[in-house]
Design a protein around this motif. Sequence first.
Motif, PDB file in Angstrom:
ATOM      1  N   GLU A 285      12.385   6.022  23.695  1.00 48.93           N
ATOM      2  CA  GLU A 285      13.480   6.876  24.165  1.00 48.93           C
ATOM      3  C   GLU A 285      13.868   7.916  23.125  1.00 48.93           C
ATOM      4  O   GLU A 285      14.670   8.800  23.409  1.00 48.93           O
ATOM      5  CB  GLU A 285      14.716   6.026  24.486  1.00 48.93           C
ATOM      6  CG  GLU A 285      14.496   4.978  25.550  1.00 48.93           C
ATOM      7  CD  GLU A 285      15.751   4.157  25.795  1.00 48.93           C
ATOM      8  OE1 GLU A 285      16.831   4.574  25.324  1.00 48.93           O
ATOM      9  OE2 GLU A 285      15.659   3.101  26.445  1.00 48.93           O
ATOM     10  N   GLU A 286      13.318   7.832  21.928  1.00 47.59           N
ATOM     11  CA  GLU A 286      13.813   8.641  20.815  1.00 47.59           C
ATOM     12  C   GLU A 286      12.772   9.579  20.249  1.00 47.59           C
ATOM     13  O   GLU A 286      12.836   9.973  19.087  1.00 47.59           O
ATOM     14  CB  GLU A 286      14.333   7.708  19.707  1.00 47.59           C
ATOM     15  CG  GLU A 286      15.472   6.808  20.180  1.00 47.59           C
ATOM     16  CD  GLU A 286      15.837   5.753  19.159  1.00 47.59           C
ATOM     17  OE1 GLU A 286      14.922   5.293  18.417  1.00 47.59           O
ATOM     18  OE2 GLU A 286      17.023   5.378  19.079  1.00 47.59           O
ATOM     19  N   VAL A 287      11.779   9.965  21.058  1.00 52.23           N
ATOM     20  CA  VAL A 287      10.721  10.832  20.551  1.00 52.23           C
ATOM     21  C   VAL A 287      11.310  12.170  20.114  1.00 52.23           C
ATOM     22  O   VAL A 287      12.191  12.736  20.774  1.00 52.23           O
ATOM     23  CB  VAL A 287       9.616  11.020  21.611  1.00 52.23           C
ATOM     24  CG1 VAL A 287      10.118  11.773  22.826  1.00 52.23           C
ATOM     25  CG2 VAL A 287       8.415  11.727  21.015  1.00 52.23           C
ATOM     26  N   TYR A 288      10.824  12.655  18.987  1.00 49.48           N
ATOM     27  CA  TYR A 288      11.327  13.902  18.402  1.00 49.48           C
ATOM     28  C   TYR A 288      10.208  14.936  18.255  1.00 49.48           C
ATOM     29  O   TYR A 288      10.414  16.120  18.478  1.00 49.48           O
ATOM     30  CB  TYR A 288      11.960  13.610  17.052  1.00 49.48           C
ATOM     31  CG  TYR A 288      12.526  14.811  16.330  1.00 49.48           C
ATOM     32  CD1 TYR A 288      13.474  15.629  16.945  1.00 49.48           C
ATOM     33  CD2 TYR A 288      12.116  15.138  15.045  1.00 49.48           C
ATOM     34  CE1 TYR A 288      14.002  16.730  16.295  1.00 49.48           C
ATOM     35  CE2 TYR A 288      12.641  16.236  14.386  1.00 49.48           C
ATOM     36  CZ  TYR A 288      13.582  17.031  15.008  1.00 49.48           C
ATOM     37  OH  TYR A 288      14.089  18.124  14.360  1.00 49.48           O
ATOM     38  N   MET A 289       9.024  14.458  17.878  1.00 50.16           N
ATOM     39  CA  MET A 289       7.862  15.333  17.761  1.00 50.16           C
ATOM     40  C   MET A 289       6.652  14.619  18.348  1.00 50.16           C
ATOM     41  O   MET A 289       6.517  13.398  18.234  1.00 50.16           O
ATOM     42  CB  MET A 289       7.610  15.714  16.290  1.00 50.16           C
ATOM     43  CG  MET A 289       8.768  16.468  15.652  1.00 50.16           C
ATOM     44  SD  MET A 289       8.453  16.917  13.923  1.00 50.16           S
ATOM     45  CE  MET A 289       7.206  18.174  14.140  1.00 50.16           C
ATOM     46  N   MET A 290       5.771  15.413  18.965  1.00 51.36           N
ATOM     47  CA  MET A 290       4.554  14.877  19.568  1.00 51.36           C
ATOM     48  C   MET A 290       3.349  15.673  19.077  1.00 51.36           C
ATOM     49  O   MET A 290       3.421  16.898  18.957  1.00 51.36           O
ATOM     50  CB  MET A 290       4.629  14.961  21.097  1.00 51.36           C
ATOM     51  CG  MET A 290       5.753  14.158  21.728  1.00 51.36           C
ATOM     52  SD  MET A 290       6.297  14.850  23.314  1.00 51.36           S
ATOM     53  CE  MET A 290       7.278  16.245  22.756  1.00 51.36           C
ATOM     54  N   PHE A 291       2.266  14.973  18.804  1.00 55.11           N
ATOM     55  CA  PHE A 291       1.041  15.600  18.314  1.00 55.11           C
ATOM     56  C   PHE A 291      -0.092  15.298  19.293  1.00 55.11           C
ATOM     57  O   PHE A 291      -0.337  14.136  19.623  1.00 55.11           O
ATOM     58  CB  PHE A 291       0.681  15.085  16.916  1.00 55.11           C
ATOM     59  CG  PHE A 291       1.723  15.386  15.877  1.00 55.11           C
ATOM     60  CD1 PHE A 291       1.619  16.510  15.064  1.00 55.11           C
ATOM     61  CD2 PHE A 291       2.823  14.554  15.721  1.00 55.11           C
ATOM     62  CE1 PHE A 291       2.583  16.795  14.111  1.00 55.11           C
ATOM     63  CE2 PHE A 291       3.798  14.829  14.763  1.00 55.11           C
ATOM     64  CZ  PHE A 291       3.671  15.953  13.964  1.00 55.11           C
ATOM     65  N   TYR A 292      -0.767  16.358  19.739  1.00 54.97           N
ATOM     66  CA  TYR A 292      -1.870  16.212  20.687  1.00 54.97           C
ATOM     67  C   TYR A 292      -3.129  16.837  20.091  1.00 54.97           C
ATOM     68  O   TYR A 292      -3.097  17.925  19.533  1.00 54.97           O
ATOM     69  CB  TYR A 292      -1.532  16.915  22.006  1.00 54.97           C
ATOM     70  CG  TYR A 292      -0.522  16.180  22.856  1.00 54.97           C
ATOM     71  CD1 TYR A 292      -0.918  15.261  23.817  1.00 54.97           C
ATOM     72  CD2 TYR A 292       0.843  16.416  22.704  1.00 54.97           C
ATOM     73  CE1 TYR A 292      -0.006  14.591  24.602  1.00 54.97           C
ATOM     74  CE2 TYR A 292       1.782  15.753  23.484  1.00 54.97           C
ATOM     75  CZ  TYR A 292       1.346  14.834  24.431  1.00 54.97           C
ATOM     76  OH  TYR A 292       2.265  14.167  25.200  1.00 54.97           O
ATOM     77  N   MET A 293      -4.245  16.124  20.252  1.00 48.18           N
ATOM     78  CA  MET A 293      -5.550  16.601  19.780  1.00 48.18           C
ATOM     79  C   MET A 293      -6.352  17.149  20.948  1.00 48.18           C
ATOM     80  O   MET A 293      -6.503  16.478  21.989  1.00 48.18           O
ATOM     81  CB  MET A 293      -6.319  15.452  19.119  1.00 48.18           C
ATOM     82  CG  MET A 293      -7.729  15.818  18.677  1.00 48.18           C
ATOM     83  SD  MET A 293      -7.752  16.738  17.134  1.00 48.18           S
ATOM     84  CE  MET A 293      -7.346  15.420  15.977  1.00 48.18           C
ATOM     85  N   LYS A 294      -6.861  18.379  20.774  1.00 48.09           N
ATOM     86  CA  LYS A 294      -7.647  18.990  21.844  1.00 48.09           C
ATOM     87  C   LYS A 294      -8.971  18.249  22.010  1.00 48.09           C
ATOM     88  O   LYS A 294      -9.651  17.923  21.038  1.00 48.09           O
ATOM     89  CB  LYS A 294      -7.932  20.461  21.532  1.00 48.09           C
ATOM     90  CG  LYS A 294      -8.658  21.205  22.654  1.00 48.09           C
ATOM     91  CD  LYS A 294      -9.177  22.560  22.212  1.00 48.09           C
ATOM     92  CE  LYS A 294      -8.044  23.537  22.003  1.00 48.09           C
ATOM     93  NZ  LYS A 294      -8.556  24.896  21.701  1.00 48.09           N
ATOM     94  N   ARG A 295      -9.330  17.970  23.265  1.00 44.54           N
ATOM     95  CA  ARG A 295     -10.614  17.330  23.537  1.00 44.54           C
ATOM     96  C   ARG A 295     -11.755  18.283  23.236  1.00 44.54           C
ATOM     97  O   ARG A 295     -11.646  19.494  23.428  1.00 44.54           O
ATOM     98  CB  ARG A 295     -10.693  16.904  25.009  1.00 44.54           C
ATOM     99  CG  ARG A 295      -9.866  15.679  25.333  1.00 44.54           C
ATOM    100  CD  ARG A 295     -10.195  15.179  26.719  1.00 44.54           C
ATOM    101  NE  ARG A 295      -9.270  14.147  27.124  1.00 44.54           N
ATOM    102  CZ  ARG A 295      -9.274  13.579  28.326  1.00 44.54           C
ATOM    103  NH1 ARG A 295     -10.168  13.970  29.232  1.00 44.54           N
ATOM    104  NH2 ARG A 295      -8.401  12.635  28.628  1.00 44.54           N
TER     105      ARG A 295
END
Length: 300
Positions: A285-295
Motif C-alpha cells: 500500500e506504500e509504494v513510492y517508486m517503481m522500476f521497470y526493465m524493458k524487455r
Amino acid sequence: LHLAGNEQHDAHEFLQAFLDIVDKDFKQFQNVVTTLREEPVRNRRIKSSAPRLDPPMNPQCTMTSLFGGNLRSVLMCDRCGYKRARLEPFLNVSLSLPLGKNAAPQRSGYERRDSTGTRRNALRIDARTCIDHFSEPESLGDDVFCDWCQAKTKTLKQHTFAKLPTILCLHLKRFDAATNKKIDEPVSFPSTLDMGPYLPHWREVEQTDIFNKSSKKCTRNRTQEDASCPQILYDLCGTINHSGTMFQGHYVANVKIDGNWFSCNDCEIQKLTKDNAEKEVLKSEEVYMMFYMKRSGSRF
C-alpha cells in the motif's frame, strides 16, 4: 555537494543525486582513459607501469544510457492547432496522484485498516491512470503567443514519450508541499507495463481533436483503432516503499535479481518466498517508486 550534511533526504532526491554523481565520475574516468590511449607511449615516463587499457571501454555504459529517455513536450494553439514541440531529457518520471473523481481505481477493491485498526473497504489508484493523467493535454493558465495566429491564445500542453529508457523509473508525488502532508492513498501497479500507447503517434492530441466539441478529452484512443500500435513491454524489477509522514518515515526497497525478490530493510536483506514473492511486492500500500526493465526486442 550532493546531499551534504547530516539532514535526512528523500529517496527520490538521493536517486537523482546518485545517478548524477556516478554518471559524472564515469565520464571523467572515460576521458582519462581516452587521453591515455591517445598519448604516445614514448612520452610516458615509465613504460612498464602504463595501465592496460584493453579491452576498449563501452561509451554507452553510463547511467544516462540506462535510465535516460526523452519526453516530447508540445504546445498547441487552441484556436488554430499550430504545434511547437521540443524534447526534454529525463532520468525518472514524477507522477501526480489523480484524486477524487479523476482517479480511476482498479476493478476490485480490498480491505485496509485505518488508524484505529478498523477494517474498511478501499479502492486503489492504478499507476497506469497516473501515466494517463501525466500524458493528457492540459490548458495553460496564461495565454501563449502563437506564431501562426500572431496573437496570444489559449494553449494546450502535453507530454508524451519520444524515447523510452532501458530502465523506466516512475516516482509518485506523495509529498504535498502546499499542505505539508503526505498523500497516502494506496496505488496498484502491474508486474508488466505496456508503454506503447504513450508514444507521440498514439497519444498526442491532433488538430481535429481540439475542434471536436463533443469530445471531453483531446487525447486519441488509437490502441483500439490502430492495430499497429507497438507493444513496448516493461517488467517490474524493483520498488521503494515509504511508511510514515511527510516529515519522518522509513524506506524499504524490493529488488528482483535472477528471478528472485529480495526485501532490503536497512542492513537486513531478506529473500522473499519464491511462490508468493511478487504478490507480496505488488500488494504493498506504500509504494513510492517503481522500476521497470524493458524487455529485449523492443524497437523504441
